[in-house]
Motif scaffolding. Structure first.
Motif, PDB file in Angstrom:
ATOM      1  N   PRO A  71      30.631  32.679  24.196  1.00  0.00           N
ATOM      2  CA  PRO A  71      31.267  33.765  24.946  1.00  0.00           C
ATOM      3  C   PRO A  71      32.288  34.612  24.173  1.00  0.00           C
ATOM      4  CG  PRO A  71      32.256  31.689  25.557  1.00  0.00           C
ATOM      5  CD  PRO A  71      31.084  31.367  24.633  1.00  0.00           C
ATOM      6  N   ARG A  72      32.543  34.296  22.925  1.00  0.00           N
ATOM      7  CA  ARG A  72      33.545  35.074  22.180  1.00  0.00           C
ATOM      8  C   ARG A  72      33.042  36.495  21.926  1.00  0.00           C
ATOM      9  NH1 ARG A  72      34.525  31.321  17.182  1.00  0.00           N
ATOM     10  NH2 ARG A  72      32.293  31.014  17.528  1.00  0.00           N
ATOM     11  N   PHE A  73      33.948  37.460  22.095  1.00  0.00           N
ATOM     12  CA  PHE A  73      33.603  38.866  21.885  1.00  0.00           C
ATOM     13  C   PHE A  73      34.827  39.631  21.404  1.00  0.00           C
ATOM     14  CE2 PHE A  73      35.643  39.065  25.958  1.00  0.00           C
ATOM     15  CZ  PHE A  73      36.302  40.290  25.948  1.00  0.00           C
ATOM     16  N   PRO A  91      45.651  59.666  19.065  1.00  0.00           N
ATOM     17  CA  PRO A  91      45.993  58.611  20.022  1.00  0.00           C
ATOM     18  C   PRO A  91      45.746  57.206  19.500  1.00  0.00           C
ATOM     19  CG  PRO A  91      43.906  59.600  20.633  1.00  0.00           C
ATOM     20  CD  PRO A  91      44.452  60.403  19.464  1.00  0.00           C
ATOM     21  N   GLY A  92      44.976  57.104  18.427  1.00  0.00           N
ATOM     22  CA  GLY A  92      44.696  55.790  17.859  1.00  0.00           C
ATOM     23  C   GLY A  92      43.441  55.182  18.430  1.00  0.00           C
ATOM     24  N   GLU A  93      43.345  53.862  18.312  1.00  0.00           N
ATOM     25  CA  GLU A  93      42.186  53.129  18.805  1.00  0.00           C
ATOM     26  C   GLU A  93      42.661  51.806  19.369  1.00  0.00           C
ATOM     27  OE1 GLU A  93      40.039  53.227  15.148  1.00  0.00           O
ATOM     28  OE2 GLU A  93      40.882  51.342  14.465  1.00  0.00           O
ATOM     29  N   ALA A  94      41.834  51.224  20.233  1.00  0.00           N
ATOM     30  CA  ALA A  94      42.216  49.983  20.897  1.00  0.00           C
ATOM     31  C   ALA A  94      41.102  48.955  20.772  1.00  0.00           C
ATOM     32  CB  ALA A  94      42.526  50.248  22.359  1.00  0.00           C
ATOM     33  N   LYS A  95      41.508  47.686  20.774  1.00  0.00           N
ATOM     34  CA  LYS A  95      40.568  46.572  20.700  1.00  0.00           C
ATOM     35  C   LYS A  95      41.003  45.490  21.674  1.00  0.00           C
ATOM     36  CE  LYS A  95      41.490  47.194  16.394  1.00  0.00           C
ATOM     37  NZ  LYS A  95      41.775  47.400  15.061  1.00  0.00           N
ATOM     38  N   ILE A  96      40.034  44.859  22.286  1.00  0.00           N
ATOM     39  CA  ILE A  96      40.288  43.738  23.191  1.00  0.00           C
ATOM     40  C   ILE A  96      39.334  42.620  22.793  1.00  0.00           C
ATOM     41  CG2 ILE A  96      40.268  42.915  25.577  1.00  0.00           C
ATOM     42  CD1 ILE A  96      40.704  45.887  26.415  1.00  0.00           C
ATOM     43  N   SER A  97      39.864  41.419  22.640  1.00  0.00           N
ATOM     44  CA  SER A  97      39.002  40.282  22.324  1.00  0.00           C
ATOM     45  C   SER A  97      39.288  39.141  23.279  1.00  0.00           C
ATOM     46  CB  SER A  97      39.187  39.839  20.871  1.00  0.00           C
ATOM     47  OG  SER A  97      40.505  39.395  20.664  1.00  0.00           O
ATOM     48  N   GLY A  98      38.325  38.259  23.363  1.00  0.00           N
ATOM     49  CA  GLY A  98      38.477  37.106  24.242  1.00  0.00           C
ATOM     50  C   GLY A  98      37.161  36.408  24.454  1.00  0.00           C
ATOM     51  N   ARG A  99      36.978  35.928  25.678  1.00  0.00           N
ATOM     52  CA  ARG A  99      35.754  35.233  26.055  1.00  0.00           C
ATOM     53  C   ARG A  99      35.162  35.898  27.285  1.00  0.00           C
ATOM     54  NH1 ARG A  99      34.903  30.349  23.657  1.00  0.00           N
ATOM     55  NH2 ARG A  99      36.573  29.650  22.315  1.00  0.00           N
ATOM     56  N   ALA A 100      33.849  36.064  27.264  1.00  0.00           N
ATOM     57  CA  ALA A 100      33.135  36.653  28.391  1.00  0.00           C
ATOM     58  C   ALA A 100      32.831  35.558  29.407  1.00  0.00           C
ATOM     59  CB  ALA A 100      31.851  37.304  27.911  1.00  0.00           C
ATOM     60  N   VAL A 101      33.212  35.823  30.649  1.00  0.00           N
ATOM     61  CA  VAL A 101      32.948  34.891  31.743  1.00  0.00           C
ATOM     62  C   VAL A 101      31.844  35.505  32.596  1.00  0.00           C
ATOM     63  CG1 VAL A 101      33.941  33.755  33.758  1.00  0.00           C
ATOM     64  CG2 VAL A 101      35.354  34.123  31.709  1.00  0.00           C
ATOM     65  N   THR A 102      30.795  34.749  32.849  1.00  0.00           N
ATOM     66  CA  THR A 102      29.677  35.261  33.631  1.00  0.00           C
ATOM     67  C   THR A 102      30.163  35.667  35.014  1.00  0.00           C
ATOM     68  OG1 THR A 102      28.171  33.817  32.442  1.00  0.00           O
ATOM     69  CG2 THR A 102      27.367  34.756  34.497  1.00  0.00           C
ATOM     70  N   ALA A 103      29.798  36.878  35.392  1.00  0.00           N
ATOM     71  CA  ALA A 103      30.123  37.380  36.735  1.00  0.00           C
ATOM     72  C   ALA A 103      28.812  37.417  37.516  1.00  0.00           C
ATOM     73  CB  ALA A 103      30.793  38.747  36.632  1.00  0.00           C
ATOM     74  N   ARG A 109      33.064  39.321  32.976  1.00  0.00           N
ATOM     75  CA  ARG A 109      34.463  39.747  33.035  1.00  0.00           C
ATOM     76  C   ARG A 109      35.169  39.110  31.850  1.00  0.00           C
ATOM     77  NH1 ARG A 109      36.977  35.440  35.866  1.00  0.00           N
ATOM     78  NH2 ARG A 109      35.436  34.293  37.038  1.00  0.00           N
ATOM     79  N   ALA A 110      36.214  39.772  31.400  1.00  0.00           N
ATOM     80  CA  ALA A 110      36.901  39.347  30.185  1.00  0.00           C
ATOM     81  C   ALA A 110      38.031  38.371  30.477  1.00  0.00           C
ATOM     82  CB  ALA A 110      37.458  40.564  29.458  1.00  0.00           C
ATOM     83  N   ASP A 111      38.008  37.264  29.767  1.00  0.00           N
ATOM     84  CA  ASP A 111      39.144  36.353  29.668  1.00  0.00           C
ATOM     85  C   ASP A 111      39.837  36.787  28.381  1.00  0.00           C
ATOM     86  OD1 ASP A 111      40.977  34.320  29.359  1.00  0.00           O
ATOM     87  OD2 ASP A 111      39.497  32.727  29.145  1.00  0.00           O
ATOM     88  N   ILE A 112      40.941  37.501  28.512  1.00  0.00           N
ATOM     89  CA  ILE A 112      41.546  38.218  27.387  1.00  0.00           C
ATOM     90  C   ILE A 112      42.401  37.296  26.515  1.00  0.00           C
ATOM     91  CG2 ILE A 112      43.118  40.094  26.770  1.00  0.00           C
ATOM     92  CD1 ILE A 112      42.138  41.488  29.369  1.00  0.00           C
ATOM     93  N   ALA A 113      42.116  37.346  25.216  1.00  0.00           N
ATOM     94  CA  ALA A 113      42.876  36.576  24.233  1.00  0.00           C
ATOM     95  C   ALA A 113      43.811  37.460  23.420  1.00  0.00           C
ATOM     96  CB  ALA A 113      41.928  35.833  23.294  1.00  0.00           C
ATOM     97  N   GLU A 114      43.412  38.738  23.213  1.00  0.00           N
ATOM     98  CA  GLU A 114      44.229  39.647  22.402  1.00  0.00           C
ATOM     99  C   GLU A 114      43.904  41.090  22.756  1.00  0.00           C
ATOM    100  OE1 GLU A 114      45.530  39.641  17.828  1.00  0.00           O
ATOM    101  OE2 GLU A 114      43.415  40.137  18.100  1.00  0.00           O
ATOM    102  N   VAL A 115      44.939  41.916  22.773  1.00  0.00           N
ATOM    103  CA  VAL A 115      44.800  43.355  22.982  1.00  0.00           C
ATOM    104  C   VAL A 115      45.554  44.042  21.851  1.00  0.00           C
ATOM    105  CG1 VAL A 115      45.226  45.290  24.552  1.00  0.00           C
ATOM    106  CG2 VAL A 115      44.744  43.011  25.493  1.00  0.00           C
ATOM    107  N   VAL A 116      44.907  45.040  21.212  1.00  0.00           N
ATOM    108  CA  VAL A 116      45.488  45.707  20.040  1.00  0.00           C
ATOM    109  C   VAL A 116      45.436  47.217  20.227  1.00  0.00           C
ATOM    110  CG1 VAL A 116      45.321  46.031  17.535  1.00  0.00           C
ATOM    111  CG2 VAL A 116      44.697  43.823  18.558  1.00  0.00           C
ATOM    112  N   HIS A 117      46.516  47.894  19.845  1.00  0.00           N
ATOM    113  CA  HIS A 117      46.535  49.355  19.765  1.00  0.00           C
ATOM    114  C   HIS A 117      47.016  49.727  18.366  1.00  0.00           C
ATOM    115  CE1 HIS A 117      48.413  53.446  21.088  1.00  0.00           C
ATOM    116  NE2 HIS A 117      47.223  53.616  20.554  1.00  0.00           N
TER     117      HIS A 117
END
Length: 144
Positions: A71-73, A91-103, A109-117
């Motif tokens: 599930p890592r993404f 404005p820059g760019e953004a990244k979100i990483s974590g684990r995908a949870v089956t909906a 849906r995202a189980d968020i581990a990190e958010v970057v701007h």
């Protein structure tokens, strides 16, 4: 599990900047892991709804199979180049990483581990990297 709503409650201004970058363009890029562990990059659309970051996969798509197995993404907002002479407005760019949870169905849906701007400072002389994790909170570095 850290849902978007929890991140947004912890860092509302930062979350608004990241969401604005994700909502600015329909298409984003997601990285998943193939069965052999090598990375796969795919196009994707994301939705912020009900306090969650969600995304889907077409039936039998490789990215969905990747996420079902591992599930890592990492998902990246659309990237635009700074305009020469107006770099400070980038404005820059953004990244979100974590684990995908089956909906439902082929959705996740995202189980968020990190958010970057990543963006430039007001003078456009330094690269600014801001990131948030559930354990570490919001942090920032500036680089030449």
């Amino acid at each position: 599990m850290t849902a978007w709503r929890e991140f947004e409650a912890a860092e509302p201004e930062f979350a608004e900047r990241v969401r604005t970058l994700f909502d600015a363009h329909k298409h984003k890029t997601i990285a998943t892991l193939r069965a052999d562990g090598s990375p796969r990059i795919s196009g994707i659309e994301t939705v912020f709804a009900g306090g969650e970051l969600t995304f889907g996969s077409m039936p039998n798509a490789r990215k969905g199979a990747d996420l079902a197995r591992d599930p890592r993404f990492a998902v990246h907002s659309a990237t635009i180049d700074p305009v020469e002479g107006a770099e400070a407005q980038w404005p820059g760019e953004a990244k979100i990483s974590g684990r995908a949870v089956t909906a439902d169905g082929e959705g996740f849906r995202a189980d968020i581990a990190e958010v970057v701007h990543t963006h430039l400072n007001a003078a456009a002389t330094l690269l600014v990297v801001e990131w948030w994790t559930p354990a570490g909170g919001l942090r920032k570095v500036e680089r030449e």
